[in-house]
Each structure stands twice: as C-alpha cells, then as structure tokens.
Motif scaffolding. Structure first.
Motif, PDB file in Angstrom:
ATOM      1  N   PHE A 203       9.932   3.848   2.233  1.00  0.00           N
ATOM      2  CA  PHE A 203      10.138   5.150   2.806  1.00  0.00           C
ATOM      3  C   PHE A 203      11.555   5.203   3.406  1.00  0.00           C
ATOM      4  O   PHE A 203      12.240   6.288   3.269  1.00  0.00           O
ATOM      5  N   LEU A 204      11.936   4.091   4.149  1.00  0.00           N
ATOM      6  CA  LEU A 204      13.281   4.195   4.658  1.00  0.00           C
ATOM      7  C   LEU A 204      14.426   4.083   3.564  1.00  0.00           C
ATOM      8  O   LEU A 204      15.489   4.825   3.599  1.00  0.00           O
ATOM      9  N   PHE A 205      14.141   3.476   2.409  1.00  0.00           N
ATOM     10  CA  PHE A 205      14.895   3.635   1.374  1.00  0.00           C
ATOM     11  C   PHE A 205      15.089   4.854   0.845  1.00  0.00           C
ATOM     12  O   PHE A 205      16.223   5.292   0.459  1.00  0.00           O
ATOM     13  N   LEU A 206      13.906   5.569   0.806  1.00  0.00           N
ATOM     14  CA  LEU A 206      14.184   7.163   0.396  1.00  0.00           C
ATOM     15  C   LEU A 206      14.767   7.775   1.209  1.00  0.00           C
ATOM     16  O   LEU A 206      15.924   8.715   0.659  1.00  0.00           O
TER      17      LEU A 206
ATOM     18  N   PHE B  32       1.339  -7.124   9.156  1.00  0.00           N
ATOM     19  CA  PHE B  32       2.834  -6.655   9.236  1.00  0.00           C
ATOM     20  C   PHE B  32       3.318  -6.393   7.733  1.00  0.00           C
ATOM     21  O   PHE B  32       4.053  -5.548   7.612  1.00  0.00           O
ATOM     22  N   LEU B  33       2.788  -7.269   6.715  1.00  0.00           N
ATOM     23  CA  LEU B  33       3.335  -7.020   5.280  1.00  0.00           C
ATOM     24  C   LEU B  33       2.717  -5.773   4.575  1.00  0.00           C
ATOM     25  O   LEU B  33       3.247  -5.173   3.909  1.00  0.00           O
ATOM     26  N   PHE B  34       1.286  -5.705   4.791  1.00  0.00           N
ATOM     27  CA  PHE B  34       0.661  -4.747   3.934  1.00  0.00           C
ATOM     28  C   PHE B  34      -0.008  -3.736   4.618  1.00  0.00           C
ATOM     29  O   PHE B  34      -0.600  -2.725   4.012  1.00  0.00           O
TER      30      PHE B  34
ATOM     31  N   GLY C  38       7.160   4.927  -6.257  1.00  0.00           N
ATOM     32  CA  GLY C  38       6.636   3.646  -5.863  1.00  0.00           C
ATOM     33  C   GLY C  38       6.070   3.483  -4.587  1.00  0.00           C
ATOM     34  O   GLY C  38       4.816   2.769  -4.333  1.00  0.00           O
ATOM     35  N   PHE C  39       6.207   4.674  -3.589  1.00  0.00           N
ATOM     36  CA  PHE C  39       5.569   4.817  -2.286  1.00  0.00           C
ATOM     37  C   PHE C  39       3.985   5.060  -2.370  1.00  0.00           C
ATOM     38  O   PHE C  39       3.014   4.631  -1.678  1.00  0.00           O
ATOM     39  N   TYR C  40       4.014   6.154  -3.480  1.00  0.00           N
ATOM     40  CA  TYR C  40       2.565   6.659  -3.462  1.00  0.00           C
ATOM     41  C   TYR C  40       1.782   5.441  -4.200  1.00  0.00           C
ATOM     42  O   TYR C  40       0.596   5.389  -3.862  1.00  0.00           O
ATOM     43  N   ILE C  41       2.419   4.902  -5.227  1.00  0.00           N
ATOM     44  CA  ILE C  41       1.461   3.884  -5.736  1.00  0.00           C
ATOM     45  C   ILE C  41       1.152   2.779  -4.778  1.00  0.00           C
ATOM     46  O   ILE C  41       0.071   2.334  -4.840  1.00  0.00           O
ATOM     47  N   TRP C  42       1.788   2.372  -3.811  1.00  0.00           N
ATOM     48  CA  TRP C  42       1.673   1.562  -2.842  1.00  0.00           C
ATOM     49  C   TRP C  42       0.592   1.672  -1.990  1.00  0.00           C
ATOM     50  O   TRP C  42      -0.310   1.423  -1.554  1.00  0.00           O
ATOM     51  N   MET C  43       0.616   3.371  -1.646  1.00  0.00           N
ATOM     52  CA  MET C  43      -0.557   3.951  -0.793  1.00  0.00           C
ATOM     53  C   MET C  43      -1.967   3.793  -1.654  1.00  0.00           C
ATOM     54  O   MET C  43      -2.853   3.781  -0.840  1.00  0.00           O
ATOM     55  N   ILE C  44      -1.823   4.160  -2.918  1.00  0.00           N
ATOM     56  CA  ILE C  44      -3.077   3.807  -3.669  1.00  0.00           C
ATOM     57  C   ILE C  44      -3.694   2.538  -3.756  1.00  0.00           C
ATOM     58  O   ILE C  44      -4.841   2.321  -3.535  1.00  0.00           O
ATOM     59  N   PHE C  45      -2.738   1.755  -3.762  1.00  0.00           N
ATOM     60  CA  PHE C  45      -3.048   0.153  -3.811  1.00  0.00           C
ATOM     61  C   PHE C  45      -3.806  -0.134  -2.256  1.00  0.00           C
ATOM     62  O   PHE C  45      -4.639  -1.020  -2.297  1.00  0.00           O
ATOM     63  N   SER C  46      -3.074   0.442  -1.507  1.00  0.00           N
ATOM     64  CA  SER C  46      -3.879   0.190  -0.046  1.00  0.00           C
ATOM     65  C   SER C  46      -5.291   0.573   0.053  1.00  0.00           C
ATOM     66  O   SER C  46      -6.100   0.035   1.020  1.00  0.00           O
ATOM     67  N   LEU C  47      -5.691   1.230  -0.899  1.00  0.00           N
ATOM     68  CA  LEU C  47      -7.161   1.898  -0.738  1.00  0.00           C
ATOM     69  C   LEU C  47      -7.991   0.692  -0.926  1.00  0.00           C
ATOM     70  O   LEU C  47      -9.191   0.530  -0.780  1.00  0.00           O
ATOM     71  N   LEU C  48      -7.529  -0.500  -1.772  1.00  0.00           N
ATOM     72  CA  LEU C  48      -8.111  -1.690  -1.965  1.00  0.00           C
ATOM     73  C   LEU C  48      -8.826  -2.406  -0.790  1.00  0.00           C
ATOM     74  O   LEU C  48      -9.866  -3.023  -0.662  1.00  0.00           O
TER      75      LEU C  48
ATOM     76  N   GLY D  71       3.979   1.932   8.995  1.00  0.00           N
ATOM     77  CA  GLY D  71       3.791   0.530   9.097  1.00  0.00           C
ATOM     78  C   GLY D  71       2.199   0.274   9.887  1.00  0.00           C
ATOM     79  O   GLY D  71       2.139  -0.775   9.275  1.00  0.00           O
ATOM     80  N   PHE D  72       1.438   1.054  10.399  1.00  0.00           N
ATOM     81  CA  PHE D  72       0.237   0.694  10.717  1.00  0.00           C
ATOM     82  C   PHE D  72      -0.431   0.704   9.252  1.00  0.00           C
ATOM     83  O   PHE D  72      -1.414  -0.369   9.218  1.00  0.00           O
ATOM     84  N   GLU D  73      -0.458   1.432   8.648  1.00  0.00           N
ATOM     85  CA  GLU D  73      -1.362   1.606   7.303  1.00  0.00           C
ATOM     86  C   GLU D  73      -1.018   1.081   5.884  1.00  0.00           C
ATOM     87  O   GLU D  73      -1.827   0.596   5.270  1.00  0.00           O
ATOM     88  N   MET D  74       0.316   0.832   5.981  1.00  0.00           N
ATOM     89  CA  MET D  74       0.930   0.393   4.746  1.00  0.00           C
ATOM     90  C   MET D  74       1.982  -0.627   4.775  1.00  0.00           C
ATOM     91  O   MET D  74       2.632  -1.190   3.666  1.00  0.00           O
ATOM     92  N   GLY D  75       2.134  -1.102   5.928  1.00  0.00           N
ATOM     93  CA  GLY D  75       2.985  -2.377   6.368  1.00  0.00           C
ATOM     94  C   GLY D  75       4.268  -1.949   6.173  1.00  0.00           C
ATOM     95  O   GLY D  75       4.962  -1.211   5.870  1.00  0.00           O
ATOM     96  N   ILE D  76       5.174  -3.300   6.174  1.00  0.00           N
ATOM     97  CA  ILE D  76       6.512  -3.088   6.227  1.00  0.00           C
ATOM     98  C   ILE D  76       7.118  -2.890   4.668  1.00  0.00           C
ATOM     99  O   ILE D  76       8.054  -2.302   4.697  1.00  0.00           O
TER     100      ILE D  76
END
Length: 406
Positions: free
Chosen positions: A339-342, A298-300, A72-82, A328-333
């Motif tokens: 990452f914290l959950f992991l 903050f969110l994204f 899920g973390f990596y998918i969110w990273m890929i999404f932030s490419l948008l 937090g800077f690049e992928m938001g809260i």
C-alpha cells in the motif's frame, strides 16, 4: 454522462442514507451495486469496441504501476483469507474492496473519461447532498436530542464534513474554468456546512491544508510587495460578508449545532479523556500489541476482516480507525509495504501539482483518523481523477488549460 454515474458511485453511501431515510421501500437494488454494474458495463462495451474495431486496449500510461500494485495488494488480501479467524465478514470485506478497485481503476481504463466534467459533477452533486443534509439537520437533531430518533441520519455528520472538505478543496484547486461567483457560493456552502457538522477531523485537516497553502502565497506576497488585486479584494470581501450574513440570519436555527461544534473542538484541549477518545486509544494500543505479538502477525497479519472478531469477539465490521494500522493488523507488513508503494508511486506521478498534493494530504489525514479500508471509495476515486487530470495537463498551473473559460 459516465462522469455523473461515476460521481454517484463514489457518493452512493450518502445517497443510500438519504434514500433509506425518505424512501426505503424503493431500495429494490443496492445503489452502489447498481452504479458499479453500469460502470463495468460501460467499460466492457468500450473495451470490446476498441478491441474488435481498433485492435487496441486503452490504459493510462501513468497508471500502469499503480494498477499493477493494486492488483498485488488485492491478491494478498485474498491470500489472507486462508488464515483469517473471521468465518464470514472476511469474505464480505474482500468483496466490498472491489468497489475501491473500481473507483481507482475506472478513470484509468475508460478512455472517454473527462476529469474536468467529473469535477463539476462531483462538486455540484456533493454540495447538493451537503446542502440538503444541512437544511434538514437542525430539525432532525432537535428530534434526536428529545428521544434519540433518527440517530443514523445524525451520525452521518462525519461523512458530510469529509465530503464538504473535499468539495471545498476541489472548488479551490481544480475548477479554474468555473466562474468566481459560483466558486464563492459553492465554497461558502461547504465551509459553513463543515463547521455546523461538528466533524472535527475534516475541519482541522482542512484548516491545516489551507495553512500550508497560505505559506508560499504569503511569502510571495511579501517578497514581491505587490499591491492587492482590486477584484480579488472585492471577491474575498463579498464572500466573507455573505458567510457572516448567512450565519447571522440562521443563528437561531443553527446555534445548537454551532455550540456542538465549539464544544467538540474544546474537548481536544481539555485534560479529560472522553469515552470516544479512550476507545480510539484502546483500538490503537490493541492493534500495535497484536502486530508485534509475533513474527507471523508482523509479516502476514491476522487475516483480512479479523479485527472485529479479535477485538470485540464478534465477526462484524470493526477497525482501528487508521488505515495503515488496519492493513498492518490484518495483512501484515507485506500489505503495508504494497500500500505504501502504491502511495509513493502515486505521489511521484502528481508531484508537480502542489494543489493536488494538498487535496491528497487532506484525504490521507482523514484516513488516518476515521475510515476503514473498504470505506475509502471516495479517496481512491479522487486519487484516480487527480492523476488523470495531472497527466493530461502536466503544467503546475491549471489556469493555462486550453479551451477553458477564464
């Protein structure tokens, strides 16, 4: 043998630095990529064999939630490419993070992976690299002071110190099967190398971890008023004597490096702010300002790989030297929560192994000071191996592992 390949994969950054220093012309293929290809190939072969002949698929039960969260973390990273402002480095960083994914996932998915064998390979290989660097450093450092030659080699001091600290802790906490004499030698080499490396973060964090470890030991000692074990006293005395003897006979050669370490440690207690500290403070301040600038940030976050182009106006590898601030800077809260959950799930899984928790604490503390998310391959790898170790031998004391030489 797969444990050796995995070890080389985790340490491939340092291995490449030695190869570039001595044999750059032989670097036909990236060493990290080569090791990754071997690991993935070995996994595909094993998974295919299990699927076709046993109709089964192996995954360590204790790792399922961790791997799902990592996905899920990596998918969110890929999404932030948008929405990242980085035109090129963002894609490079996203691709490089795959090495972290392999580091964390491989021991959980490869059924024949032996964590004990890995620890031996990692300690021996890591100590070998640390020793080679320590032997070469005095001459290289003297040349660097004269005309700034070999700057890249000298600047590997932080990685060497970090690795020496990990090897020291693994020898101390995860090698019950190793002879005490060998453990003392390996621990001594890594402790001395860490001190002359001038890597303040690893040195301070290792001391902090050892201090935490000493508290319950001292409490138990005074509570039970035991007489000290004669063998233990002899081993400690011999280890200290060897350490001081080595320092005495190599003082002339290593005194500039020792002076550098002492000077760097003294700067932590002086009122003057050095350029390096000022730069780190500026990066941290910029990160907080950007994160809390608006709700979207903050969110994204600003998008993966965006720190360099926003802070330095260059599409380059750059980060705030704190893995949580970077996320937090690049992928938001959202990225921080994933990452914290992991980490929380992981810590819950190894909670019964106090010594392993101390190793994890050392790794996390270093990630809060020095390393980028995509430079955390060793950390993710050690995480995976410790969990695999703990899942196979769930007792709090590893000294009771069956079949081990005491």
């Amino acid at each position: 043998m797969i444990e050796l390949v995995y070890t080389l994969f985790l340490l491939s950054g340092l291995v490449k630095s030695f190869l570039l220093f001595y044999a750059a012309r032989f670097m036909i293929i990236d060493f990290t990529l080569l090791c990754a290809i071997v690991l993935v190939g070995a996994y595909i072969f094993q998974a295919g064999k299990n699927f076709f002949f046993k109709n089964s698929f192996y995954i360590l039960k204790e790792s399922r939630t961790i791997l799902f969260t990592l996905g899920g973390f990596y998918i969110w990273m890929i999404f932030s490419l948008l929405y990242t402002p980085s035109p090129q480095y963002a894609f490079t960083k996203t691709a490089l993070f795959i090495t972290d994914v392999i580091a964390l996932a491989f021991p959980f998915l490869y059924s024949y992976f032996d964590p004990r064998r890995f620890v031996r390979w990692f300690v021996y290989t890591g100590t070998g690299l640390v020793l080679i660097y320590s032997v070469l450093l005095p001459g290289v450092y003297a040349s660097y002071l004269r005309n700034l030659d070999n700057k890249d080699f000298v600047e590997r001091y932080l990685e060497i110190g970090y690795l020496a600290g990990i090897a020291f802790l693994l020898v101390l906490f995860a090698c019950p099967h190793m002879r005490k004499s060998i453990r003392l030698i390996l621990a001594g080499i890594n402790a001395y190398a860490l001190f002359i490396s001038s890597a303040r973060g690893p040195l301070i964090f290792l001391a902090f971890v050892l201090f935490i470890k000493s508290i319950p030991l001292l409490f138990t000692f005074f509570k039970k008023a035991r007489k000290p074990n004669l063998k233990t006293v002899v081993y400690i005395t011999v280890a200290v004597a060897i350490l001081f003897a080595g320092a005495y006979f190599t003082w002339d050669q290593y005194s500039p490096l020792i002076d550098r370490t002492i000077m760097r440690l003294e700067r932590l207690f002086t009122p003057e702010t050095t350029a390096g500290i000022a730069e780190r403070v500026a990066r941290i301040s910029f990160s907080f300002d950007n994160i809390f600038q608006n709700a979207n940030n903050f969110l994204f976050g600003s998008g993966i790989g965006s720190f360099g182009i926003l802070y330095e106006n260059q599409d380059i590898r750059s980060y705030p030297h704190n893995i949580f601030l970077e996320i937090g800077f690049e992928m938001g809260i959202i990225g921080v929560i994933l990452f914290l959950f992991l980490l929380i799930v992981y810590l819950f899984k190894i909670r019964r192994h106090f010594d392993f928790l101390l190793i994890v604490l050392y790794l996390i503390l270093n990630s809060l000071k020095s390393y980028s998310l995509v430079e955390s391959r060793v950390m993710f790898g050690i995480f995976a191996v410790l969990l695999l170790y703990a899942s196979r031998w769930p007792l709090n004391s590893l000294k009771s592992i069956p079949g081990e030489n005491k």
